[in-house]
Design a protein around this motif. Sequence first.
Motif, PDB file in Angstrom:
ATOM      1  N   ASP A   1       0.831  -1.193   0.000  1.00  0.00           N
ATOM      2  CA  ASP A   1       0.000   0.000   0.000  1.00  0.00           C
ATOM      3  C   ASP A   1       0.870   1.249   0.000  1.00  0.00           C
TER       4      ASP A   1
ATOM      5  N   SER B   1       1.149   1.508   5.503  1.00  0.00           N
ATOM      6  CA  SER B   1      -0.182   2.049   5.765  1.00  0.00           C
ATOM      7  C   SER B   1      -0.610   3.012   4.684  1.00  0.00           C
TER       8      SER B   1
ATOM      9  N   THR C   1     -17.339  -1.548   3.998  1.00  0.00           N
ATOM     10  CA  THR C   1     -16.350  -2.200   3.141  1.00  0.00           C
ATOM     11  C   THR C   1     -16.242  -1.415   1.838  1.00  0.00           C
TER      12      THR C   1
ATOM     13  N   THR D   1      -3.838  -2.772  -1.735  1.00  0.00           N
ATOM     14  CA  THR D   1      -4.724  -3.850  -1.351  1.00  0.00           C
ATOM     15  C   THR D   1      -6.125  -3.458  -1.807  1.00  0.00           C
TER      16      THR D   1
ATOM     17  N   THR E   1      -9.366  -4.508  -1.138  1.00  0.00           N
ATOM     18  CA  THR E   1     -10.516  -4.400  -0.240  1.00  0.00           C
ATOM     19  C   THR E   1     -10.097  -3.936   1.150  1.00  0.00           C
ATOM     20  N   HIS E   2     -10.830  -2.972   1.685  1.00  0.00           N
ATOM     21  CA  HIS E   2     -10.560  -2.442   3.022  1.00  0.00           C
ATOM     22  C   HIS E   2     -11.873  -2.355   3.802  1.00  0.00           C
ATOM     23  N   THR E   3     -11.767  -2.397   5.126  1.00  0.00           N
ATOM     24  CA  THR E   3     -12.947  -2.335   5.979  1.00  0.00           C
ATOM     25  C   THR E   3     -12.734  -1.326   7.097  1.00  0.00           C
TER      26      THR E   3
END
Length: 424
Positions: free
Chosen positions: A64, A92, A378, A392, A394-396
């Motif tokens: 990322d 991050s 999401t 990345t 998909t993130h939540t």
Amino acid sequence: MSNFNKHVKSDKIKWIATGIALLFISLIIVGVCLQVFGKGKVKPSEWFKKDETKTEQTDKPETDASAGLIVTPSESKSGMKLNIQKAAANTSAQSEANTYTVTATVLPSYADDKSVDWSLTYAPVTFQDPETKTEREVVLTDNEEKFYFVGEDPSDSLNLMWDSIVMKKLKWIKANPDPTAFVSATPLSDGSASVTITCLQPFRERILLAATLRSYNTVKAVCTLDHYAYVIGAIIDVQSTINSVAYDEAMKGLVYEYSPSASSRSGYISIQLSTTLYTDIAYDLQFATISKVRLSETAEYIAELNKTDLFTSPVSARTKVLTVSGNNYRAIMTGNNFPLSLASSSSYNLTTDAARRSAMCLALRNLGDKPFFMLEITYNYTDAAVSKLGLTKTHTMNIPFYADLDSLNVAATNVSLDTTEIVF
């Protein structure tokens, strides 16, 4: 005797021819040496014409990317090429540091002076000339109400133009005139061919990093520095039984205030992803989009509800997957019977809205500073952004909801007297 004279004459001719040939070869060798080893005999512009090489990015982020810095070298046919490498892995997507190492290779390799100067400038803002159909650089008028082509007379109203996108670009650059406030360029030493590029904060408009040969400033190569709009949070608006909502920095969640007259059993949540900046590269690669939203009651909240007389029998925590609609920039989540604990159901022991609300407020007061709902959002980056930046996909986000304890008033629903008749 005559034969001898002829022989001598023939030998003289051979020696003269040999001498001329040796002299000619010597002149050629001297000339070559002067061209290769002599100073000031060959123009630098003639050196650089011999080795035209396309620039290329040698490495791309594999994790990322932290601040969204995108470094893209342009082609250079003037005797210099740029190689770009990610200086360090980032962990991050919300971090503010994103670093690359850019190295200028001066061609040919035997050039005497390879000292390089580095500079940062904003890329020119352009607009299509309606007559020539070509992109031309534009600048703002002094009053910032219009823009005009560079080289034209701004006092001539025929040259004044207006376009919302171009105006935003020009005004942002005028408000942020120094690109070094957003990106730092630190050479390894004075004149070094390598420089460290660090993103200090998100920026809106493209920045150009130029490597210029110190001894011959028409020889240069350029990198474009762009910034992608990363998701940094969500803007949430709730309209239902809740009177108001505010973000609490200490709790890292949302705090609700309940209206004493609240009785609605349905509502909606509006969620908009919040990003660093709306940049051109984000429009090109597209923004992240919300793919799923879930609203869940916490087990602790249900446990406190079950201690009241709200239900005919104990219930379990429930989750509602809300409907997602909208485009890349905004999503509306709707669902009947929100909040869940006010839904119409045969499992309720209390029949009136006031009684149900009072039981809910009592449970929330007993719950204290613990969340009673969890909002799970999401979101996904586009495939183009994933491929370009190594993100990345998909993130939540998990956002807790807390109740404003001061607003939780348990209403009285019944009045009774210990006697109904008094006789004096």
